[in-house]
Design an enzyme around this catalytic site. Structure first.
Site, PDB file in Angstrom:
ATOM      1  N   ASP A  54      -3.604  13.048   6.837  1.00 13.67           N
ATOM      2  CA  ASP A  54      -4.744  12.388   6.209  1.00 13.67           C
ATOM      3  C   ASP A  54      -4.828  12.932   4.793  1.00 13.67           C
ATOM      4  O   ASP A  54      -5.134  14.114   4.589  1.00 13.67           O
ATOM      5  CB  ASP A  54      -6.027  12.698   6.993  1.00 13.67           C
ATOM      6  N   ASN A  81       1.977   6.564  -0.969  1.00 12.53           N
ATOM      7  CA  ASN A  81       1.672   5.156  -0.753  1.00 12.53           C
ATOM      8  C   ASN A  81       0.246   4.914  -0.251  1.00 12.53           C
ATOM      9  O   ASN A  81      -0.322   3.860  -0.514  1.00 12.53           O
ATOM     10  CB  ASN A  81       2.672   4.572   0.254  1.00 12.53           C
ATOM     11  N   TYR A 157     -10.958   0.388  -7.798  1.00 15.96           N
ATOM     12  CA  TYR A 157      -9.519   0.312  -7.517  1.00 15.96           C
ATOM     13  C   TYR A 157      -8.688   0.366  -8.800  1.00 15.96           C
ATOM     14  O   TYR A 157      -7.747   1.155  -8.915  1.00 15.96           O
ATOM     15  CB  TYR A 157      -9.198  -0.955  -6.733  1.00 15.96           C
ATOM     16  N   LYS A 161      -5.980   3.397 -10.136  1.00 11.60           N
ATOM     17  CA  LYS A 161      -4.555   3.235 -10.391  1.00 11.60           C
ATOM     18  C   LYS A 161      -4.208   3.629 -11.830  1.00 11.60           C
ATOM     19  O   LYS A 161      -3.102   4.143 -12.081  1.00 11.60           O
ATOM     20  CB  LYS A 161      -4.120   1.799 -10.093  1.00 11.60           C
ATOM     21  N   THR A 192      -1.131  -7.755   2.386  1.00  8.08           N
ATOM     22  CA  THR A 192      -1.342  -6.580   3.226  1.00  8.08           C
ATOM     23  C   THR A 192      -2.796  -6.534   3.673  1.00  8.08           C
ATOM     24  O   THR A 192      -3.637  -7.306   3.200  1.00  8.08           O
ATOM     25  CB  THR A 192      -1.015  -5.279   2.463  1.00  8.08           C
TER      26      THR A 192
END
Length: 234
Positions: A54, A81, A157, A161, A192
């Site tokens: 985790d 990932n 998000y 990144k 996904t």
């Protein structure tokens, strides 16, 4: 000597595909996943090992590093990932708590895992770190109304990144005089669980650039930000 890789968040989606494609190249692809049942099931499907990991739990990460050391003695490839998306509200309606939650996985988790695995990567003759970023982390694209990314204004998000890209640069600079190469890649908009399977690319397609840089030779890049067609703007 067999190459050993650890892929975080590898029980499904792009992470699973990265593991599958690495295994096809003869790599021992360790499935890292926090859900033990799903992680073991994915590992069994691929005939690869599993370790519970985790990325938001440092104790779990350290235990995974110890297990890899005991089993393999070193690590050749780390693919960071694991990621979460957060909400889709406008920036002005996005609570700071949401950013903290997203950053815990997408940024702080990467740092936690990388720091824990780095001693093992230093034992490799050609260590590789691949950070799964996104075009949405590109400041250049975010500011260009002519790109499809202009409208996707996700504060948590996207900024996570962008932060991950700088994390990539920072590690590549620290490790520039070692055999370890550190790169950020973007898989493109893949279908996904992260996006409710709305992407137009497949996880198989999205995994290609990660696998390429995971297996890059001594002449491969470091400190790069790439998709499968080459460098993209920061």
């Amino acid at each position: 000597m067999t190459t050993t890789a650890l892929i975080t968040g590898a029980n499904k989606g792009i992470g699973f595909e990265i593991a599958r494609q690495l295994a096809e190249h003869g790599v021992t692809a360790v499935i890292g996943a926090r859900d033990e049942e799903r992680g073991r099931a994915a590992a069994e499907r691929l005939g690869q090992p599993y370790v519970r990991l985790d990325v938001t739990d440092e104790e779990s990460v350290q235990a995974a590093a110890k297990w890899i050391e005991t089993e393999y003695g070193r690590l050749d490839v780390l693919v960071n990932n694991a990621a979460i998306a957060g909400g889709a509200a406008e920036p002005s309606r996005t609570p700071a708590a949401e950013l903290r939650e997203v950053y815990e996985t997408n940024v702080f988790g990467v740092v936690t895992v990388t720091n824990a695995m780095l001693p093992l990567l230093r034992r490799s003759q050609a260590g590789r770190i691949v950070n799964m970023s996104s075009e949405l982390g590109s400041l250049s694209m975010a500011l260009d109304p002519g790109t499809p990314f202009w409208e996707t204004n996700l504060l948590a998000y996207n900024s996570s990144k962008t932060a991950l890209n700088m994390v990539t640069v920072a590690y590549s600079k620290e490790l520039r005089d070692t055999p370890i190469k550190v790169n950020a890649v973007t898989p493109g908009y893949c279908a996904t669980d992260l996006n409710g399977h709305s992407g137009y690319r497949t996880p198989e397609q999205g995994a290609v650039i990660a696998v390429r840089l995971a297996l890059a030779g001594a002449d491969g890049p470091t400190g790069a930000y790439q998709d499968e067609n080459g460098p993209i703007p920061w």
